[in-house]
Scaffold this motif. Structure first.
Motif, PDB file in Angstrom:
ATOM      1  N   MET A   1       0.808  -1.187   0.093  1.00  0.00           N
ATOM      2  CA  MET A   1       0.051  -0.041   0.023  1.00  0.00           C
ATOM      3  C   MET A   1       0.977   1.288   0.112  1.00  0.00           C
ATOM      4  SD  MET A   1      -3.428  -1.047   2.008  1.00  0.00           S
ATOM      5  CE  MET A   1      -4.218  -0.212   0.962  1.00  0.00           C
TER       6      MET A   1
ATOM      7  N   GLY B   1       2.029   1.988  -3.492  1.00  0.00           N
ATOM      8  CA  GLY B   1       1.022   2.513  -4.123  1.00  0.00           C
ATOM      9  C   GLY B   1      -0.277   1.808  -4.654  1.00  0.00           C
TER      10      GLY B   1
ATOM     11  N   THR C   1      -3.638  -0.269  -4.801  1.00  0.00           N
ATOM     12  CA  THR C   1      -4.957   0.027  -3.827  1.00  0.00           C
ATOM     13  C   THR C   1      -6.006  -1.140  -4.342  1.00  0.00           C
ATOM     14  OG1 THR C   1      -5.653   0.946  -6.070  1.00  0.00           O
ATOM     15  CG2 THR C   1      -4.843   2.227  -4.633  1.00  0.00           C
ATOM     16  N   ARG C   2      -7.225  -1.059  -3.703  1.00  0.00           N
ATOM     17  CA  ARG C   2      -8.352  -2.101  -3.982  1.00  0.00           C
ATOM     18  C   ARG C   2      -8.447  -2.324  -5.429  1.00  0.00           C
ATOM     19  NH1 ARG C   2     -13.239  -3.742  -5.030  1.00  0.00           N
ATOM     20  NH2 ARG C   2     -14.607  -4.319  -3.376  1.00  0.00           N
TER      21      ARG C   2
ATOM     22  N   ASP D   1      -6.346  -2.871  -7.376  1.00  0.00           N
ATOM     23  CA  ASP D   1      -5.461  -3.948  -8.082  1.00  0.00           C
ATOM     24  C   ASP D   1      -5.678  -5.300  -7.599  1.00  0.00           C
ATOM     25  OD1 ASP D   1      -3.211  -2.101  -9.423  1.00  0.00           O
ATOM     26  OD2 ASP D   1      -3.310  -1.013  -7.246  1.00  0.00           O
TER      27      ASP D   1
ATOM     28  N   ASP E   1     -11.493  -0.340   1.548  1.00  0.00           N
ATOM     29  CA  ASP E   1     -10.478   0.015   0.700  1.00  0.00           C
ATOM     30  C   ASP E   1      -9.247  -1.046   0.501  1.00  0.00           C
ATOM     31  OD1 ASP E   1     -11.747   2.192  -0.262  1.00  0.00           O
ATOM     32  OD2 ASP E   1     -10.757   3.470   1.350  1.00  0.00           O
TER      33      ASP E   1
ATOM     34  N   ALA F   1      -7.402  -1.697   3.151  1.00  0.00           N
ATOM     35  CA  ALA F   1      -6.236  -1.307   4.075  1.00  0.00           C
ATOM     36  C   ALA F   1      -6.491  -1.938   5.568  1.00  0.00           C
ATOM     37  CB  ALA F   1      -6.112   0.329   4.226  1.00  0.00           C
TER      38      ALA F   1
END
Lengths: 159, 618
Positions: free
Chosen positions: B555, B558, B560-561, B563, B605, B607
């Motif tokens: 994360m 770079g 993110t969801r 991907d 998201d 995370a």
């Protein structure tokens, strides 16, 4: 009854479990470079070949030793090195035609297979029975049995 | 305590080598190998760094059981930032060099910076030096291996090296050790070459002697060896057929991706299967397979040692390929064969030899060739690019040429060396790249096996089967059989496999033991060998910690969801399976993803929540 190590390279996968068991038994450490049995890889041929002392009856190493540090264990037939007597002269390593006696620079003594006093750890460690411990007078028995089957001239087999 | 407690730090920019103590507090939290090296990478580098710049580091790491007699205890991992995915890379390899590094007295070697000139690292126990490698730069792994053995006149030297593909910038170059074992995926070899580091040659004669409870350890080692021997997969299937035992099985259930994943079955599957490797060839009467082979300490011995028929078109008048070398494993046979629809076993073996000789990943390579073949058949790539070679599906000649080009880094090989994502983007068809986060799929189709698709989408190193091998459950029934066509319950299954795998990958053991072992077999072996208290629960938690830490790295890099997904072809009705038991099916990855995040304790998201991080001590 004395027994002997019988090695079948066809069954060896080169995993080195025998070397680890040997070095652990004798030196308390997992360390192929301190193993009395070694596995050789012949890459081009795709072969793995374990090799160690065959415990010669008239052992060159024993005869060459100037301080009588190598003696016969009459129970097992092994030629054993006495660490307290060995002076590390390495003459036995020269005398052995097969290279299976080697010097250990950490202890200043020579090391060779002693059949672990009759319970060889390489045998119990081997996952494929490439190393077995059998009646010293009958090491060819299994191979004879295979060839007996191969050459049996029963009509069904040769038809 | 099983760790050596020592790290060798190699600063390639300065040419300095430093011994430093291992952070034992981290060792208790991250164990070794994948987990511990990832912790060092995250602490010491910026995840945003250029993977091929001097700020990236490359760590070769052993686990606490590496170098011991524990069955399969010979693994090492290479951890770095990947140039293929821009995510964290962790490539795991067997062979013998991992144990040799340990026997030389080191838990890890950390490489940092970039050497001003080509060098190799020579390690003999506590002595280490960087040596001029200009004479071997520009040569293959196999030549480098031979050259180093000759130079040191030491047959016992263990060597990891990169080949010409890595030097010429192939983004999926591997680090090959012991001639044909590989830290294969994600371009870890590309990173090594970018540092001007050609090889690592190691000789260790110290061994591993500091086992916490030696007698208990030996007893556990023997008991667990017996379990591997008695298990049908680890005791029979893998030794006899290697991972190639799967080719016919996976084809039959309709989950063998073919023709750049347009199809889910391949007519030629049997011709390239583990069974076929045992069959006498028509030409010379010899089977492709000479023998199986083990890595260090491994009592399974799934490795393949093979030959190519000397009369085969690929090796005519090329005697160096006539001997035995590392043969096809399932993923390689699939990518080089089924995905390209090439059913010529010897041609696949030849391509596999080249992958080893010059160090590149056969999965990504084969999949990239498959994508290029689709582009060729569409008329997007033409004979102009391929130098007149007809690049159709099923062409063994095209596969062999492609392997030679990538090995040498020349001609159309420069395009193929980009991997399928960049290749397909370059030619205007990004939708034809069968990748996640830029890394190509392995050999299990997400349309026919739902769980593995979710694992691909969420794997921290891009599409990969060995981050969470749900095939064990969905196909083989280990530890329990689940229906491959069903997506319900898979998020939890995927999480469980991913966490357990992260723990195994940190131990020094091989993942393949888990066909027969679970954490109740592995934890006691660690507990007998290592300082601290090692329970199955602690190991599973450690695996989850490692997974979340890798996610944090990604994360920050770079990711993110967006991907965490699969290509449209695999998750849409248009791309649904056209034959076999999975006919009409497509991956339900989008449906599974929210539940997966929830099970992980991540927000929507993707995370990790503060609570999750706190629970795991991150």
């Amino acid at each position: 009854m004395q027994k002997a190590l019988l090695i079948d390279p066809d069954k060896c996968t080169g995993c080195l479990q025998c070397e680890l068991a040997c070095s652990y038994e004798h030196e308390g450490v997992f360390n192929p470079s301190k193993s009395r049995i070694r596995v050789f890889t012949f890459h081009q041929e795709g072969r793995f070949v374990p090799y160690t002392c065959t415990q010669c009856s008239e052992a060159w190493c024993q005869q060459a030793c100037p301080v009588d540090a190598i003696s016969l264990n009459t129970d097992t037939g092994a030629k054993e090195v006495s660490d307290s007597t060995c002076v590390g002269c390495k003459v036995c390593t020269i005398a052995c035609p097969f290279g299976t006696v080697n010097y250990n620079q950490v202890t200043g003594k020579v090391i060779k297979c002693d059949l672990c006093g009759g319970d060889p750890k390489c045998v119990s460690a081997c996952p494929t029975q490439a190393i077995v411990y059998v009646d010293a007078d009958q090491t060819g028995y299994e191979k004879m049995r295979q060839w007996a089957r191969e050459t049996d001239n029963n009509p069904a087999a040769s038809a | 305590m099983s760790w050596t407690g020592k790290i060798l730090r190699v600063n390639l920019t300065e040419g300095t080598l430093t011994a430093e103590p291992l952070n034992m507090q981290w060792a208790q939290q991250y164990l070794g190998q994948r987990g511990l090296a990832s912790k060092y990478l995250l602490e010491e580098t910026d995840p945003k760094c250029d993977p091929l710049g001097p700020d990236n580091k490359m760590i070769m790491a052993t686990g606490p059981l590496t170098g011991t007699m524990a069955a399969t205890g010979g693994r090492y991992s290479v951890v770095t930032k990947s140039p293929l995915t821009n995510c964290i890379a962790c490539s795991n390899s067997g062979g013998f060099i991992g144990a040799e590094i340990k026997h030389a007295g080191w838990d890890m070697i950390i490489f940092e910076g970039r050497s001003p000139m080509p060098v190799y690292l020579y390690v003999e126990n506590d002595q280490a030096e960087l040596v001029d490698a200009s004479e071997i730069w520009g040569t293959s792994v196999w030549h480098t291996d031979e050259w180093l053995h000759n130079k040191y006149q030491d047959p016992l030297l263990r060597i990891s090296a990169v080949g010409r593909s890595a030097e010429s910038g192939c983004l999926y170059a591997a680090i090959i050790n012991d001639l044909h074992r590989a830290a294969g995926r994600s371009g870890v070899g590309t990173v090594m070459a970018s540092k001007n580091l050609k090889a690592v040659a190691v000789r260790g004669t110290l061994g591993v002697g500091n086992i916490k409870q030696p007698e208990r350890f030996m007893q556990l080692v023997n008991e667990n060896k017996a379990i591997l021997a008695a298990n049908p997969v680890t005791g029979q299937g893998l030794p006899a057929y290697g991972t190639q035992v799967l080719m016919n099985v996976i084809n039959e259930i309709g989950a063998l991706p073919a023709k750049n994943m347009q199809e889910v079955q391949f007519d030629g599957a049997h011709d390239i299967s583990g069974e076929a490797m045992h069959e006498p060839r028509k030409s010379d009467g010899k089977p492709n397979l000479t023998t199986n082979a083990a890595c260090f300490g491994c009592t399974i011995a799934c490795g393949r040692i093979s030959t190519i028929d000397q009369g085969h078109f690929t090796v005519e008048n090329k005697a160096k390929y006539w001997g035995n070398s590392g043969g096809l494993e399932y993923e390689a046979a699939w990518a080089l064969g089924a995905d390209t629809e090439v059913n010529d076993l010897d041609a696949l073996t030849y391509a596999n030899f080249l992958c080893n000789e010059d160090g590149y990943d056969p999965i990504t390579f084969g999949s990239t060739v498959a994508a290029a073949m689709e582009l060729y058949e569409m008329g997007v790539i033409t004979d102009v690019q391929t130098d007149g070679v007809a690049f159709n599906f099923g062409s063994a000649e095209a596969l062999a040429k492609a392997a030679e080009w990538v090995a040498a880094g020349e001609g159309f090989g420069k395009d193929l060396a980009l991997g399928s994502k960049r290749l397909c983007e370059k030619y205007g068809h990004p939708e034809l790249s069968m990748t996640v986060k830029g890394q190509e799929f392995p050999a299990y189709d997400p349309r026919g096996i739902q769980g593995i698709g979710l694992n691909y989408a969420t794997s921290n190193r891009g599409a990969c089967h060995v981050r969470g091998y749900t095939i064990a459950s969905e196909v083989l029934g280990v530890p329990v059989k689940t229906d491959p066509l069903v997506s319900e319950g898979k998020p939890e299954l995927v999480k469980a496999f991913q966490d357990a795998t992260a723990a195994v990958d940190s131990s020094g053991l091989c993942l393949f033991t888990t066909f027969a072992w679970d954490m109740t077999n592995i934890a006691p072996q660690l507990d007998a060998a290592c300082e601290g208290e090692w329970t199955p629960e602690k190991l599973v938690e450690l695996g989850e910690r490692v997974w979340n830490m890798e996610r944090q790295y990604n994360m920050q890099a770079g990711i993110t969801r967006a991907d965490d997904t699969l290509p449209e072809r695999l998750k849409s009705e248009e791309g649904a399976a056209r034959t076999g038991p999975a006919k009409g099916r497509f991956s339900e990855v989008e449906k599974m993803l929210p539940e997966y995040y929830e099970k992980r304790g991540w927000n929507e998201d993707g995370a990790p929540t503060d609570e999750t991080l706190k629970r795991l001590g991150l």
